[in-house]
Design a protein around this motif. Structure first.
Motif, PDB file in Angstrom:
ATOM      1  N   PRO A  88      42.523  43.347  24.139  1.00  0.00           N
ATOM      2  CA  PRO A  88      43.997  42.473  24.282  1.00  0.00           C
ATOM      3  C   PRO A  88      44.282  43.452  26.014  1.00  0.00           C
ATOM      4  O   PRO A  88      45.068  42.609  26.286  1.00  0.00           O
ATOM      5  CB  PRO A  88      44.027  41.971  23.886  1.00  0.00           C
ATOM      6  CG  PRO A  88      43.532  42.129  22.353  1.00  0.00           C
ATOM      7  CD  PRO A  88      42.688  43.369  22.353  1.00  0.00           C
ATOM      8  N   GLU A  89      45.416  44.536  25.156  1.00  0.00           N
ATOM      9  CA  GLU A  89      45.885  45.553  26.440  1.00  0.00           C
ATOM     10  C   GLU A  89      44.917  45.642  27.323  1.00  0.00           C
ATOM     11  O   GLU A  89      45.420  46.171  28.878  1.00  0.00           O
ATOM     12  CB  GLU A  89      46.351  46.087  25.678  1.00  0.00           C
ATOM     13  CG  GLU A  89      45.596  47.385  24.708  1.00  0.00           C
ATOM     14  CD  GLU A  89      45.448  47.000  23.225  1.00  0.00           C
ATOM     15  OE1 GLU A  89      45.612  45.748  22.867  1.00  0.00           O
ATOM     16  OE2 GLU A  89      45.336  47.927  23.078  1.00  0.00           O
ATOM     17  N   ASP A  90      43.918  45.624  27.300  1.00  0.00           N
ATOM     18  CA  ASP A  90      43.084  46.323  28.495  1.00  0.00           C
ATOM     19  C   ASP A  90      43.116  44.999  29.787  1.00  0.00           C
ATOM     20  O   ASP A  90      42.588  44.902  31.262  1.00  0.00           O
ATOM     21  CB  ASP A  90      41.483  46.526  28.562  1.00  0.00           C
ATOM     22  CG  ASP A  90      41.404  47.747  28.226  1.00  0.00           C
ATOM     23  OD1 ASP A  90      40.804  47.697  26.546  1.00  0.00           O
ATOM     24  OD2 ASP A  90      41.989  48.901  27.988  1.00  0.00           O
ATOM     25  N   THR A  91      43.673  43.915  29.683  1.00  0.00           N
ATOM     26  CA  THR A  91      43.301  42.259  30.359  1.00  0.00           C
ATOM     27  C   THR A  91      44.013  43.088  31.651  1.00  0.00           C
ATOM     28  O   THR A  91      45.604  43.613  31.220  1.00  0.00           O
ATOM     29  CB  THR A  91      44.513  41.324  29.226  1.00  0.00           C
ATOM     30  OG1 THR A  91      43.715  41.084  28.536  1.00  0.00           O
ATOM     31  CG2 THR A  91      44.821  40.204  30.545  1.00  0.00           C
ATOM     32  N   ALA A  92      44.147  42.873  32.449  1.00  0.00           N
ATOM     33  CA  ALA A  92      44.573  43.284  33.815  1.00  0.00           C
ATOM     34  C   ALA A  92      43.939  43.146  35.096  1.00  0.00           C
ATOM     35  O   ALA A  92      41.951  42.647  35.349  1.00  0.00           O
ATOM     36  CB  ALA A  92      44.696  45.006  33.688  1.00  0.00           C
ATOM     37  N   THR A  93      44.547  42.690  36.359  1.00  0.00           N
ATOM     38  CA  THR A  93      43.313  43.072  37.408  1.00  0.00           C
ATOM     39  C   THR A  93      43.171  45.138  38.549  1.00  0.00           C
ATOM     40  O   THR A  93      44.146  45.951  37.825  1.00  0.00           O
ATOM     41  CB  THR A  93      44.404  42.467  39.550  1.00  0.00           C
ATOM     42  OG1 THR A  93      44.871  41.090  38.297  1.00  0.00           O
ATOM     43  CG2 THR A  93      43.336  42.194  39.727  1.00  0.00           C
ATOM     44  N   TYR A  94      41.474  44.640  38.068  1.00  0.00           N
ATOM     45  CA  TYR A  94      40.984  46.046  37.856  1.00  0.00           C
ATOM     46  C   TYR A  94      40.307  46.498  39.811  1.00  0.00           C
ATOM     47  O   TYR A  94      39.722  45.062  40.335  1.00  0.00           O
ATOM     48  CB  TYR A  94      40.107  46.313  37.091  1.00  0.00           C
ATOM     49  CG  TYR A  94      39.991  46.472  35.664  1.00  0.00           C
ATOM     50  CD1 TYR A  94      41.392  45.928  34.898  1.00  0.00           C
ATOM     51  CD2 TYR A  94      40.027  47.905  35.068  1.00  0.00           C
ATOM     52  CE1 TYR A  94      41.367  45.670  33.502  1.00  0.00           C
ATOM     53  CE2 TYR A  94      39.970  48.203  33.922  1.00  0.00           C
ATOM     54  CZ  TYR A  94      40.971  47.047  33.180  1.00  0.00           C
ATOM     55  OH  TYR A  94      41.481  46.852  31.796  1.00  0.00           O
ATOM     56  N   TYR A  95      40.669  47.345  40.221  1.00  0.00           N
ATOM     57  CA  TYR A  95      40.874  47.740  41.942  1.00  0.00           C
ATOM     58  C   TYR A  95      40.157  48.947  41.570  1.00  0.00           C
ATOM     59  O   TYR A  95      40.243  50.282  41.070  1.00  0.00           O
ATOM     60  CB  TYR A  95      42.595  48.054  42.174  1.00  0.00           C
ATOM     61  CG  TYR A  95      43.037  46.845  41.882  1.00  0.00           C
ATOM     62  CD1 TYR A  95      43.788  46.978  40.774  1.00  0.00           C
ATOM     63  CD2 TYR A  95      43.269  45.781  43.229  1.00  0.00           C
ATOM     64  CE1 TYR A  95      44.577  45.471  41.286  1.00  0.00           C
ATOM     65  CE2 TYR A  95      44.283  44.756  43.417  1.00  0.00           C
ATOM     66  CZ  TYR A  95      45.313  44.812  42.374  1.00  0.00           C
ATOM     67  OH  TYR A  95      45.627  43.848  42.433  1.00  0.00           O
ATOM     68  N   CYS A  96      39.223  49.443  42.584  1.00  0.00           N
ATOM     69  CA  CYS A  96      38.514  50.224  43.031  1.00  0.00           C
ATOM     70  C   CYS A  96      39.279  51.059  44.384  1.00  0.00           C
ATOM     71  O   CYS A  96      39.588  49.790  44.509  1.00  0.00           O
ATOM     72  CB  CYS A  96      37.112  49.849  43.832  1.00  0.00           C
ATOM     73  SG  CYS A  96      35.815  51.178  43.820  1.00  0.00           S
ATOM     74  N   ALA A  97      39.898  52.627  43.797  1.00  0.00           N
ATOM     75  CA  ALA A  97      39.933  52.801  45.296  1.00  0.00           C
ATOM     76  C   ALA A  97      39.655  54.629  45.572  1.00  0.00           C
ATOM     77  O   ALA A  97      38.971  54.888  44.737  1.00  0.00           O
ATOM     78  CB  ALA A  97      41.565  52.926  44.726  1.00  0.00           C
TER      79      ALA A  97
END
Length: 120
Positions: A88-97
């Motif tokens: 659950p703590e992996d919940t986030a918006t993930y961005y490639c950069a």
């Protein structure tokens, strides 16, 4: 025009897996150190994984080490993030950069992000 487009996010149960993809256009991805960072509401941005353009060496934050794997397919101009044993703590918006100084901390260009929600 430099563009990064992330995909592959979604809703997954704890313990599940997702594979994020990041398609690059406007530049040759193999010339850049690349990475993924994530940001959850109310939390600081966290650089979670990066991959070198020189030798393919990788970095993982302690929070994801052993569960996530970064890879790149230069022929497809795409970077991937395989995420296993999601929590659950992996919940986030993930961005490639892009990772211009190879520190996996100060990111350059990034995409619009893809939402990952880990919940039962």
């Amino acid at each position: 025009q430099v563009q990064l487009v992330e995909s592959g996010g979604g809703l997954v149960q704890p313990g599940g897996s997702l594979r994020l993809s990041c398609a690059a256009s406007g530049f040759a991805l193999d010339r850049y150190h690349m990475g993924w960072f994530r940001q959850a509401p109310g939390k600081e941005r966290e650089g979670i994984s990066c991959i070198s353009s020189i030798d393919g060496s990788t970095y993982y934050a302690d929070s994801v080490k052993g569960r996530f794997t970064i890879s790149r397919d230069n022929a497809k101009n795409t970077v991937y993030l395989q995420m296993n044993s999601l929590k659950p703590e992996d919940t986030a918006t993930y961005y490639c950069a892009t990772d211009p100084d190879s520190t996996c901390t100060l990111f350059g260009s990034w995409g619009q992000g893809t939402q990952v929600t880990v919940s039962s």
